[in-house]
Design a protein around this motif. Structure first.
Motif, PDB file in Angstrom:
ATOM      1  N   LYS A 168       0.823  -1.194   0.000  1.00 54.86           N
ATOM      2  CA  LYS A 168       0.000   0.000   0.000  1.00 54.86           C
ATOM      3  C   LYS A 168       0.865   1.255   0.000  1.00 54.86           C
ATOM      4  O   LYS A 168       1.882   1.318   0.672  1.00 54.86           O
ATOM      5  N   LYS A 169       0.410   2.270  -0.747  1.00 50.37           N
ATOM      6  CA  LYS A 169       1.148   3.526  -0.828  1.00 50.37           C
ATOM      7  C   LYS A 169       0.410   4.595  -0.022  1.00 50.37           C
ATOM      8  O   LYS A 169      -0.800   4.783  -0.167  1.00 50.37           O
ATOM      9  N   TYR A 170       1.179   5.308   0.818  1.00 51.31           N
ATOM     10  CA  TYR A 170       0.613   6.311   1.714  1.00 51.31           C
ATOM     11  C   TYR A 170       0.962   7.721   1.239  1.00 51.31           C
ATOM     12  O   TYR A 170       2.091   7.998   0.853  1.00 51.31           O
ATOM     13  N   LEU A 171      -0.030   8.606   1.319  1.00 56.35           N
ATOM     14  CA  LEU A 171       0.180  10.018   1.058  1.00 56.35           C
ATOM     15  C   LEU A 171      -0.405  10.815   2.207  1.00 56.35           C
ATOM     16  O   LEU A 171      -1.550  10.592   2.611  1.00 56.35           O
ATOM     17  N   ILE A 172       0.377  11.746   2.746  1.00 54.63           N
ATOM     18  CA  ILE A 172      -0.113  12.659   3.770  1.00 54.63           C
ATOM     19  C   ILE A 172      -0.439  13.987   3.096  1.00 54.63           C
ATOM     20  O   ILE A 172       0.425  14.616   2.486  1.00 54.63           O
ATOM     21  N   VAL A 173      -1.695  14.400   3.197  1.00 55.88           N
ATOM     22  CA  VAL A 173      -2.132  15.699   2.681  1.00 55.88           C
ATOM     23  C   VAL A 173      -2.562  16.531   3.883  1.00 55.88           C
ATOM     24  O   VAL A 173      -3.390  16.087   4.686  1.00 55.88           O
ATOM     25  N   TYR A 174      -1.988  17.725   4.014  1.00 58.62           N
ATOM     26  CA  TYR A 174      -2.321  18.515   5.202  1.00 58.62           C
ATOM     27  C   TYR A 174      -2.363  20.005   4.874  1.00 58.62           C
ATOM     28  O   TYR A 174      -1.794  20.468   3.893  1.00 58.62           O
ATOM     29  N   TYR A 175      -3.064  20.722   5.728  1.00 59.25           N
ATOM     30  CA  TYR A 175      -3.009  22.181   5.692  1.00 59.25           C
ATOM     31  C   TYR A 175      -2.575  22.668   7.069  1.00 59.25           C
ATOM     32  O   TYR A 175      -2.986  22.125   8.094  1.00 59.25           O
ATOM     33  N   THR A 176      -1.740  23.689   7.087  1.00 53.21           N
ATOM     34  CA  THR A 176      -1.287  24.252   8.347  1.00 53.21           C
ATOM     35  C   THR A 176      -1.235  25.765   8.249  1.00 53.21           C
ATOM     36  O   THR A 176      -0.971  26.316   7.185  1.00 53.21           O
ATOM     37  N   ARG A 177      -1.480  26.414   9.364  1.00 48.82           N
ATOM     38  CA  ARG A 177      -1.376  27.876   9.413  1.00 48.82           C
ATOM     39  C   ARG A 177      -0.397  28.304  10.502  1.00 48.82           C
ATOM     40  O   ARG A 177       0.421  29.196  10.308  1.00 48.82           O
ATOM     41  N   GLY A 222       7.195   6.729   6.405  1.00 46.76           N
ATOM     42  CA  GLY A 222       7.847   6.799   5.107  1.00 46.76           C
ATOM     43  C   GLY A 222       6.875   7.169   4.002  1.00 46.76           C
ATOM     44  O   GLY A 222       7.058   6.793   2.838  1.00 46.76           O
ATOM     45  N   ALA A 223       5.829   7.908   4.364  1.00 48.84           N
ATOM     46  CA  ALA A 223       4.805   8.299   3.400  1.00 48.84           C
ATOM     47  C   ALA A 223       5.265   9.500   2.582  1.00 48.84           C
ATOM     48  O   ALA A 223       6.171  10.231   2.973  1.00 48.84           O
ATOM     49  N   ASP A 224       4.616   9.701   1.441  1.00 45.80           N
ATOM     50  CA  ASP A 224       4.819  10.933   0.686  1.00 45.80           C
ATOM     51  C   ASP A 224       4.026  12.044   1.372  1.00 45.80           C
ATOM     52  O   ASP A 224       3.071  11.789   2.112  1.00 45.80           O
ATOM     53  N   LEU A 225       4.400  13.290   1.075  1.00 47.48           N
ATOM     54  CA  LEU A 225       3.863  14.423   1.820  1.00 47.48           C
ATOM     55  C   LEU A 225       3.449  15.523   0.851  1.00 47.48           C
ATOM     56  O   LEU A 225       4.161  15.817  -0.112  1.00 47.48           O
ATOM     57  N   PHE A 226       2.286  16.133   1.109  1.00 47.16           N
ATOM     58  CA  PHE A 226       1.838  17.248   0.271  1.00 47.16           C
ATOM     59  C   PHE A 226       1.167  18.290   1.165  1.00 47.16           C
ATOM     60  O   PHE A 226       0.176  18.002   1.835  1.00 47.16           O
ATOM     61  N   ALA A 227       1.711  19.510   1.157  1.00 47.51           N
ATOM     62  CA  ALA A 227       1.155  20.612   1.933  1.00 47.51           C
ATOM     63  C   ALA A 227       0.265  21.469   1.039  1.00 47.51           C
ATOM     64  O   ALA A 227       0.710  21.948  -0.010  1.00 47.51           O
ATOM     65  N   LEU A 228      -0.975  21.652   1.429  1.00 48.48           N
ATOM     66  CA  LEU A 228      -1.896  22.507   0.677  1.00 48.48           C
ATOM     67  C   LEU A 228      -1.600  23.969   0.980  1.00 48.48           C
ATOM     68  O   LEU A 228      -1.326  24.340   2.116  1.00 48.48           O
ATOM     69  N   GLY A 274      -4.484  15.653   7.223  1.00 50.48           N
ATOM     70  CA  GLY A 274      -4.181  16.476   8.387  1.00 50.48           C
ATOM     71  C   GLY A 274      -4.843  17.836   8.323  1.00 50.48           C
ATOM     72  O   GLY A 274      -4.617  18.605   7.382  1.00 50.48           O
ATOM     73  N   THR A 275      -5.645  18.154   9.331  1.00 50.94           N
ATOM     74  CA  THR A 275      -6.331  19.444   9.351  1.00 50.94           C
ATOM     75  C   THR A 275      -6.404  20.015  10.762  1.00 50.94           C
ATOM     76  O   THR A 275      -6.637  19.278  11.717  1.00 50.94           O
ATOM     77  N   PRO A 276      -6.206  21.313  10.901  1.00 46.76           N
ATOM     78  CA  PRO A 276      -6.559  21.955  12.177  1.00 46.76           C
ATOM     79  C   PRO A 276      -8.070  22.060  12.274  1.00 46.76           C
ATOM     80  O   PRO A 276      -8.771  22.049  11.257  1.00 46.76           O
ATOM     81  N   LEU A 277      -8.570  22.139  13.481  1.00 45.03           N
ATOM     82  CA  LEU A 277     -10.007  22.302  13.694  1.00 45.03           C
ATOM     83  C   LEU A 277     -10.335  23.788  13.684  1.00 45.03           C
ATOM     84  O   LEU A 277      -9.833  24.553  14.505  1.00 45.03           O
ATOM     85  N   TRP A 278     -11.174  24.194  12.724  1.00 43.59           N
ATOM     86  CA  TRP A 278     -11.585  25.584  12.597  1.00 43.59           C
ATOM     87  C   TRP A 278     -13.082  25.670  12.874  1.00 43.59           C
ATOM     88  O   TRP A 278     -13.883  25.010  12.197  1.00 43.59           O
ATOM     89  N   PRO A 321     -11.734  27.665  -0.575  1.00 42.81           N
ATOM     90  CA  PRO A 321     -10.768  28.620  -1.131  1.00 42.81           C
ATOM     91  C   PRO A 321      -9.921  27.996  -2.230  1.00 42.81           C
ATOM     92  O   PRO A 321      -9.554  26.819  -2.147  1.00 42.81           O
ATOM     93  N   PRO A 322      -9.600  28.755  -3.279  1.00 40.52           N
ATOM     94  CA  PRO A 322      -8.723  28.243  -4.334  1.00 40.52           C
ATOM     95  C   PRO A 322      -7.343  27.889  -3.778  1.00 40.52           C
ATOM     96  O   PRO A 322      -6.801  28.606  -2.928  1.00 40.52           O
ATOM     97  N   LEU A 323      -6.792  26.789  -4.276  1.00 39.41           N
ATOM     98  CA  LEU A 323      -5.477  26.330  -3.837  1.00 39.41           C
ATOM     99  C   LEU A 323      -4.447  26.510  -4.947  1.00 39.41           C
ATOM    100  O   LEU A 323      -4.792  26.539  -6.138  1.00 39.41           O
ATOM    101  N   LEU A 324      -3.185  26.619  -4.555  1.00 36.65           N
ATOM    102  CA  LEU A 324      -2.115  26.726  -5.547  1.00 36.65           C
ATOM    103  C   LEU A 324      -2.012  25.464  -6.384  1.00 36.65           C
ATOM    104  O   LEU A 324      -1.730  25.514  -7.585  1.00 36.65           O
ATOM    105  N   ALA A 325      -2.239  24.323  -5.753  1.00 40.35           N
ATOM    106  CA  ALA A 325      -2.153  23.044  -6.468  1.00 40.35           C
ATOM    107  C   ALA A 325      -2.850  21.974  -5.650  1.00 40.35           C
ATOM    108  O   ALA A 325      -3.041  22.109  -4.439  1.00 40.35           O
TER     109      ALA A 325
END
Length: 207
Positions: free
Chosen positions: A29-38, A54-60, A104-108, A87-91
């Motif tokens: 299985k392949k893991y990807l971490i997608v998260y937003y941080t402020r 050892g997952a791949d990582l992508f910051a929004l 991964g998300t903060p609680l807003w 909101p529009p994202l860069l990618a």
């Protein structure tokens, strides 16, 4: 027919179960971490998980920055939640090659952050395994899991984690600067070494 309260109760029970993978599955299985941080709290946790799995990582990243002032940001986030704004994202990451997405998300305003809402609504996550991890100021999951289920009903949501950091923006208004200093000093992971995050990571086969 289950009531909404019963559905959420069952969902939380499912999310507390470990993600059980055979040794063969854990290597394939392949893991990807997608998260937003402020404030970088969610980034610190994301990088800690990435190092362990050892997952791949992508910051929004959003096209427009959010307010730096805490009170202005709280009001802004509440309005975005009320409108269901994305909101529009860069990618956006290419999720096609991944089996498991750690989200991964903060609680807003007791819900997912708006950039994560954009990712969930604009990505094809059918038949994916989604593992949310929610950073918060003591409010646990809030409504985050409920919202994720509504936005991606065809994904399998499991093994969710909620984590409250010691430092919170409400009481540490310069939290991002404090976290940046921790990162520069290579001390950002110290608080995560011996707590429930480590226990949670052990539920992943191969860790």
């Amino acid at each position: 027919m289950f009531s909404r309260r019963e559905f959420l109760k069952n969902l939380l029970a499912i999310c507390s179960l470990p993600l059980v993978l055979s040794s063969q599955e854990s290597t394939s299985k392949k893991y990807l971490i997608v998260y937003y941080t402020r404030t970088l709290n969610t980034q610190i946790l994301s990088h800690f998980i990435q190092r362990a799995l050892g997952a791949d990582l992508f910051a929004l990243e959003t096209l427009k920055p959010y307010p730096k002032d805490y009170d202005a940001m709280v009001a802004f986030a509440a309005e975005e939640r009320r409108k269901g704004f994305c909101p529009p994202l860069l990618a956006l990451p290419n999720t096609k090659q991944y089996d498991v997405i750690l989200l991964g998300t903060p609680l807003w305003s007791l819900d997912i952050s708006s950039p994560i809402r954009t990712f969930l609504t604009q990505s094809d996550l059918r038949d994916k395994i989604l593992i949310p991890f929610v950073t918060n100021a003591g409010y646990k999951f809030g409504n985050a899991l409920d919202t994720i289920v509504k936005l991606v009903p065809q994904a399998t949501i499991t093994n969710a984690l909620e984590h409250s950091f010691t430092l919170k923006e409400k009481t540490s208004r310069n939290l991002k600067v404090l976290n940046q200093n921790k990162i520069i000093q290579n001390k950002e992971f110290e608080i995560l070494q011996q707590n429930k995050v480590q226990t949670w990571l052990k539920t992943f086969k191969g860790v």
